[in-house]
Design a protein around this motif. Sequence first.
Motif, PDB file in Angstrom:
ATOM      1  N   SER A 167      -1.956   3.265 -11.750  1.00  0.00           N
ATOM      2  CA  SER A 167      -2.871   2.140 -11.918  1.00  0.00           C
ATOM      3  C   SER A 167      -2.179   0.875 -11.437  1.00  0.00           C
ATOM      4  O   SER A 167      -1.199   0.932 -10.703  1.00  0.00           O
ATOM      5  CB  SER A 167      -3.262   2.012 -13.390  1.00  0.00           C
ATOM      6  N   ASN A 168      -2.670  -0.280 -11.890  1.00  0.00           N
ATOM      7  CA  ASN A 168      -2.089  -1.569 -11.521  1.00  0.00           C
ATOM      8  C   ASN A 168      -0.627  -1.705 -11.924  1.00  0.00           C
ATOM      9  O   ASN A 168       0.089  -2.523 -11.379  1.00  0.00           O
ATOM     10  CB  ASN A 168      -2.874  -2.705 -12.192  1.00  0.00           C
ATOM     11  N   HIS A 169      -0.189  -0.946 -12.894  1.00  0.00           N
ATOM     12  CA  HIS A 169       1.174  -1.083 -13.415  1.00  0.00           C
ATOM     13  C   HIS A 169       2.189  -0.265 -12.638  1.00  0.00           C
ATOM     14  O   HIS A 169       3.362  -0.260 -12.979  1.00  0.00           O
ATOM     15  CB  HIS A 169       1.206  -0.699 -14.895  1.00  0.00           C
ATOM     16  N   SER A 170       1.759   0.427 -11.597  1.00  0.00           N
ATOM     17  CA  SER A 170       2.659   1.258 -10.801  1.00  0.00           C
ATOM     18  C   SER A 170       3.444   0.403  -9.811  1.00  0.00           C
ATOM     19  O   SER A 170       2.980  -0.630  -9.355  1.00  0.00           O
ATOM     20  CB  SER A 170       1.866   2.328 -10.053  1.00  0.00           C
ATOM     21  N   THR A 171       4.644   0.880  -9.489  1.00  0.00           N
ATOM     22  CA  THR A 171       5.528   0.162  -8.584  1.00  0.00           C
ATOM     23  C   THR A 171       5.947   1.065  -7.433  1.00  0.00           C
ATOM     24  O   THR A 171       6.228   2.239  -7.633  1.00  0.00           O
ATOM     25  CB  THR A 171       6.799  -0.308  -9.329  1.00  0.00           C
ATOM     26  N   GLN A 194       0.819  -1.137  -0.075  1.00  0.00           N
ATOM     27  CA  GLN A 194       0.314  -2.013  -1.137  1.00  0.00           C
ATOM     28  C   GLN A 194      -1.024  -2.630  -0.728  1.00  0.00           C
ATOM     29  O   GLN A 194      -1.984  -2.641  -1.501  1.00  0.00           O
ATOM     30  CB  GLN A 194       1.347  -3.107  -1.419  1.00  0.00           C
ATOM     31  N   SER A 222      -4.753  -1.765  -2.333  1.00  0.00           N
ATOM     32  CA  SER A 222      -5.518  -2.873  -2.879  1.00  0.00           C
ATOM     33  C   SER A 222      -6.937  -2.901  -2.313  1.00  0.00           C
ATOM     34  O   SER A 222      -7.903  -3.125  -3.040  1.00  0.00           O
ATOM     35  CB  SER A 222      -4.807  -4.200  -2.573  1.00  0.00           C
ATOM     36  N   PHE A 226      -6.328  -1.810  -6.685  1.00  0.00           N
ATOM     37  CA  PHE A 226      -5.084  -1.963  -7.437  1.00  0.00           C
ATOM     38  C   PHE A 226      -4.152  -2.904  -6.697  1.00  0.00           C
ATOM     39  O   PHE A 226      -4.088  -2.902  -5.483  1.00  0.00           O
ATOM     40  CB  PHE A 226      -4.345  -0.637  -7.586  1.00  0.00           C
ATOM     41  N   THR A 227      -3.382  -3.673  -7.459  1.00  0.00           N
ATOM     42  CA  THR A 227      -2.328  -4.484  -6.873  1.00  0.00           C
ATOM     43  C   THR A 227      -1.006  -3.888  -7.322  1.00  0.00           C
ATOM     44  O   THR A 227      -0.547  -4.146  -8.433  1.00  0.00           O
ATOM     45  CB  THR A 227      -2.436  -5.956  -7.324  1.00  0.00           C
ATOM     46  N   LEU A 228      -0.425  -3.061  -6.477  1.00  0.00           N
ATOM     47  CA  LEU A 228       0.845  -2.418  -6.791  1.00  0.00           C
ATOM     48  C   LEU A 228       1.993  -3.383  -6.521  1.00  0.00           C
ATOM     49  O   LEU A 228       1.929  -4.189  -5.599  1.00  0.00           O
ATOM     50  CB  LEU A 228       1.031  -1.165  -5.941  1.00  0.00           C
ATOM     51  N   GLU A 269     -10.304   2.600 -12.932  1.00  0.00           N
ATOM     52  CA  GLU A 269      -9.133   1.885 -13.447  1.00  0.00           C
ATOM     53  C   GLU A 269      -7.839   2.624 -13.142  1.00  0.00           C
ATOM     54  O   GLU A 269      -6.773   2.022 -13.102  1.00  0.00           O
ATOM     55  CB  GLU A 269      -9.279   1.670 -14.946  1.00  0.00           C
ATOM     56  N   THR A 270      -7.944   3.938 -12.959  1.00  0.00           N
ATOM     57  CA  THR A 270      -6.780   4.739 -12.591  1.00  0.00           C
ATOM     58  C   THR A 270      -7.186   5.709 -11.487  1.00  0.00           C
ATOM     59  O   THR A 270      -8.363   5.984 -11.283  1.00  0.00           O
ATOM     60  CB  THR A 270      -6.243   5.553 -13.791  1.00  0.00           C
TER      61      THR A 270
END
Length: 167
Positions: free
Chosen positions: A40-44, A60, A64, A69-71, A133-134
């Motif tokens: 999700s958004n919390h991934s790096t 990225q 998006s 998502f904003t990775l 969301e995911t």
Amino acid sequence: MKFKIVLVFILFSGYVRAQNVNIIPQPKSVVNGTGQFTFSNHSTVGVNDASLLPIARYFQKQVSQSAGFTLAVDNKDAGSVIHLLLTNGDPAAGAYSLKIVANEITISSSNRDGVFYGMISLLQMIKDQPRGETISLASLTITDTPRYQWRGLMLDEIPPFFRDGKS
């Protein structure tokens, strides 16, 4: 009797679908695993070499646009869940390995081209998923090497169409 034939056909088509991945070009080897990876958004996205940062930023941007998502992109591979790695492996230009397991995704290659093509394969799988969301991807391992030195379309112009005005 017709019911049994239809049932067998439906079950067989589901099995065949599970074996294939919708990636163009079709990879050499796809091995399905168990479980799935969810991000999700919390991934790096992390890289182990600074030369891979443009590829990570392109990934990225594409995620998006397609998933919303904003990775985060990290120039160190320490705390990331999506790894872009340069390794010692198949020296063929464009060869890569894409491994999706329950807690991480790893794209590795011995050259930048391979990491890029692995990232493109991952993007194709992401774009195949519904927006939400995911995003969940099935666990699998893809190993691919280009059959030819080039990837793409090769055109052969037909000489009669390119004459210099003489018929």
